[in-house]
Design a protein around this motif. Structure first.
Motif, PDB file in Angstrom:
ATOM      1  N   ARG A  85      44.457 -32.793  62.204  1.00  0.00           N
ATOM      2  CA  ARG A  85      43.488 -32.988  63.289  1.00  0.00           C
ATOM      3  C   ARG A  85      43.969 -32.302  64.566  1.00  0.00           C
ATOM      4  N   GLU A 108      47.729 -40.450  54.802  1.00  0.00           N
ATOM      5  CA  GLU A 108      46.407 -39.969  55.167  1.00  0.00           C
ATOM      6  C   GLU A 108      46.249 -38.534  54.692  1.00  0.00           C
ATOM      7  N   VAL A 132      40.200 -38.688  69.095  1.00  0.00           N
ATOM      8  CA  VAL A 132      40.850 -39.986  68.921  1.00  0.00           C
ATOM      9  C   VAL A 132      40.869 -40.624  70.302  1.00  0.00           C
ATOM     10  N   LEU A 156      36.978 -33.796  66.621  1.00  0.00           N
ATOM     11  CA  LEU A 156      37.728 -34.856  65.917  1.00  0.00           C
ATOM     12  C   LEU A 156      38.445 -35.764  66.910  1.00  0.00           C
ATOM     13  N   ARG A 167      41.932 -36.558  58.379  1.00  0.00           N
ATOM     14  CA  ARG A 167      42.454 -37.828  58.886  1.00  0.00           C
ATOM     15  C   ARG A 167      43.943 -37.729  59.193  1.00  0.00           C
ATOM     16  N   ARG A 168      44.619 -36.725  58.606  1.00  0.00           N
ATOM     17  CA  ARG A 168      46.045 -36.571  58.875  1.00  0.00           C
ATOM     18  C   ARG A 168      46.228 -36.112  60.319  1.00  0.00           C
TER      19      ARG A 168
END
Length: 738
Positions: free
Chosen positions: A405, A396, A550, A548, A400-401
């Motif tokens: 993030r 990634e 998750v 960001l 996205r890594r």
């Protein structure tokens, strides 16, 4: 007692970490005291020594030394910048945020990057804690250098740990936990209706702990065993012993029940035995079974090679004799299966001893034992024929890594913590930043950060109470206070892998004593500590939720898809090999499945935490994980059987097995597609029972003698568990076509 210690702390990793850190701090304090250093230098030295010890994560000694050497200039630079920026508040705060970003981003460079980031952040924090100024900077730089030197002495001389030594202790822990599981099975045989649930829970815990140790050994094999063939042999024998012990537990549960026990019973907390009130049977066969379960545990604890005389050798010969049907006692088929399971477990224990301790004395072998040795020798000779095939994953990039993030999130959270912390206290705002930093360590979703922040807050509140008591008792006695701090530090490292709340408790209790030594202790300071902790946790949660993010659902779905993909891979490869395909490193694939399942188990903690208000969702998450653990057990058993195919005289490839598992693979992939893309309409399909494919043969054919039968039974249980996943995951179920 030695076995209990080995089983409670596999590899003595927690004990070594605690002792190494305490000795590092004690040496630093001793050197600084000899140099007549002040209390602030003693405190700074203690914190620096602790950081220099726990930050290093490499497994080999040479990389550890390099990281420690690189960490010293990083620490010196961090302390220097903190002192020089003391009078420039805005510039200092901005640099602190940049330092935090770099420290977290450094995780992408592996253990060394993680260690250097920790050292840079923690020493900057320590300099704020003790109040380093440009005038006092030279003395504190010397203190940090002394702390790092003492840390190196404690690590490499006083409490040395080598990969080989750790692996040896992990193997002893596996042996001790295997014996404890066998003893729990013996207790289960005798448990009455009032005790069966409690004993069954002990069996579940023992099974999980044995698997945990097997995973730890797997993670240490590469560094601890230079010979790849020996490492693979140990890996296979550990897997054999684990599978044999779990199978023995299932056979015993079946013998206690009116019907065949479901594998799920060993993995789902609270699951009950069928006919849970059934009393243990007292007859000649059951008495022999109790005796032999106890003897098997004794054989694990005291190997034949380490015991004089022929007593244990005779016990081993008797247990291995149960692999032949003519040696089975007269009993019901289910009880006879338990005796066969004892024989298979004894064989696995013999193979484990040969792999770990080398060739054994065979002068007292019976024919059954000699045959088992021949089978094991043939298997050992075939080690290394399989080739590992691993497809490189697509890395990634950008935001996205995960490390990038997380670095952005923690930087934003720390900025919020600095601003909010300044409103609470212009002197001790950094406690909010520390909490925000810590809640992001080893977390990957908003839910994980929320749970970790909650645990830290609870531990901090309890630690404040303990700190008040300790400060009142030892606050006026410098060296007694440092002794209490050392005890708290040891307890902190010893309990850290077990309970984050306990770790936070001991940290806060130690800080209460340190505040007293620095003459800054007061009840208001400790209350401020709680407020800053709550603020830091809140800032971390806000940053994780808004920057960001998750979400827990997304992370668990991603990990669940990974588990299902690994399960399909292991099952497909095992069926190909059992059907006559080329050999592949199946055990490595099985361990990849286990690791993916361990990651999922950690990620669902926010869903299964006791404070979670969504009770139904919590029970569903536990049920899904238990079903996946059931699937993983049967996949490991299939992989282990397939690994024996090239050498075992009683196992032959059967092309029909591949077709028997095709529906299972289709269903696993359908569930994975549904979880990964909720728009997927592919249903799972039911069909004829795989057990119906068994050829009953003639009446004289042994029930347990054909390996194909056992493979089909594992496939049947795997099929049932996969179909069981459909309901809680809302996957449509369809009848077979045509």
């Amino acid at each position: 007692m030695r076995d209990r210690v080995a089983a409670s702390d596999p590899g003595l990793l927690r004990l070594a970490a605690g002792l190494r850190t305490v000795l590092s701090i004690a040496l630093t304090l001793a050197v600084l005291a000899a140099l007549d250093a002040g209390v602030t230098h003693l405190v700074a030295g203690a914190i620096s020594a602790m950081v220099a010890t726990f930050a290093i994560r490499e497994k080999q000694r040479a990389p550890q030394a390099v990281t420690l050497a690189l960490g010293l200039p990083v620490a010196l630079a961090s302390v220097s910048l903190s002192a020089l920026l003391t009078s420039r508040v805005l510039l200092g705060d901005a640099f602190f945020v940049v330092l935090i970003f770099c420290a977290v981003y450094g995780r992408r460079f592996g253990d060394r990057g993680t260690a250097l980031g920790l050292i840079g952040f923690q020493t900057y924090f320590a300099s704020l804690f003790v109040g380093v100024t440009p005038a006092s900077l030279p003395g504190f730089l010397g203190t940090v250098a002394i702390a790092f030197a003492c840390g190196a002495l404690a690590r490499f001389v006083l409490v040395p740990q080598t990969p080989t030594g750790i692996l040896h202790r992990l193997r002893e822990a596996f042996r001790a936990r295997l014996a404890q599981l066998l003893e729990a099975l013996a207790d289960l045989l005798d448990a009455g209706p009032d005790d069966v649930d409690r004993v069954l829970e002990q069996v579940r815990v023992g099974t999980a702990r044995l698997h945990e140790t097997a995973m730890m050994i797997q993670g240490r094999l590469e560094e601890g065993t230079p010979d790849e063939a020996v490492a693979r042999l140990v890996q296979r024998r550990i897997a054999d012993a684990e599978i044999a012990a779990e199978r023995l537990g299932l056979l015993l549960l079946t013998a206690r029940s009116a019907r065949r026990a479901d594998t799920l019973t060993l993995h789902l907390p609270g699951a009950q035995l069928p006919e849970r009130g059934r009393l243990p049977v007292r007859d000649e066969a059951s008495d022999a079974l109790r005796r032999d379960l106890t003897a098997l545990a004794l054989l694990v604890r005291r190997p034949v090679a380490a015991a004089p005389g022929t007593g244990l050798a005779q016990v081993r010969n008797r247990l291995l004799g149960y692999r032949d049907d003519e040696n089975l006692p007269s009993a019901s088929p289910a009880v006879q299966d338990v005796f066969r399971g004892i024989g298979e477990t004894a064989r696995a224990v013999l193979g484990l001893r040969i792999a770990l301790d080398g060739p054994q004395d065979d002068s007292d072998d019976s024919p059954a034992t000699a045959r088992s040795r021949e089978e094991l020798d043939a298997e050992d000779a075939a080690i290394g024929v399989a080739e590992e095939t691993e497809e490189p994953s697509e890395p990634e990039t950008g935001l996205r890594r995960p490390t990038t993030r997380a670095a952005v999130q923690v930087a934003v959270g720390s900025l919020l913590a600095i601003v909010g912390g300044e409103f609470l206290s212009s002197q001790r705002w950094y406690w909010a930043v520390l909490t925000c930093w810590i809640v992001f360590i080893n977390t990957a979703s908003t839910g994980e950060i929320l749970v970790k922040g909650y645990r830290r807050l609870v531990g901090t509140v309890l630690g404040v109470v303990a700190g008040i008591v300790l400060a009142g008792l030892v606050g006026h006695h410098t060296w007694t206070a440092f002794a209490v701090v050392l005890l708290c530090v040891f307890a902190m490292f010893y309990t850290a892998p077990l309970s984050y709340t306990l770790m936070s408790f001991f940290v806060t209790a130690a800080l209460g004593v340190l505040y007293t030594l620095l003459h800054t202790y007061s009840l208001s300071v400790l209350v401020l500590r709680v407020e800053e902790t709550a603020l830091g946790a809140a800032c971390g949660i806000v940053a994780a939720a808004l920057v960001l993010p998750v979400h827990t659902d997304r992370r668990t779905n991603d990990l669940l898809t990974t588990v299902l993909d690994r399960l399909a891979e292991v099952t497909s490869t095992a069926m190909d090999q059992l059907s006559g395909g080329p050999p592949v490193d199946l055990l490595e694939q099985a361990r990849d499945l286990d690791q993916a399942l361990a990651d999922l188990r950690a990620a669902i903690q926010p869903l299964t935490h006791p404070v979670t208000p969504l009770r139904t969702r919590r029970e569903t998450a536990r049920y899904v994980v238990a079903l996946l653990e059931t699937c993983a057990y049967h996949a490991r058993a299939l992989a282990a059987t397939a690994e024996l195919l090239p050498t075992h005289p009683s196992i032959a490839a059967d092309p029909g097995l591949k077709g028997a598992g095709e529906r299972i693979l289709r269903n696993i992939r359908a569930i994975a597609a549904h979880v990964g893309d909720e728009g997927s309409a592919e249903p799972v399909r039911t069909g004829p029972s795989i057990a119906s494919l068994l050829d009953p043969g003639v009446p004289a054919t042994p029930r347990y003698g054909r390996v194909t039968d056992r493979v089909l039974r594992h496939l049947q249980r795997l099929d049932e568990a996969v179909l069981g996943l459909a309901r809680p995951l809302d996957v449509p179920v369809a009848a077979p076509r045509g």
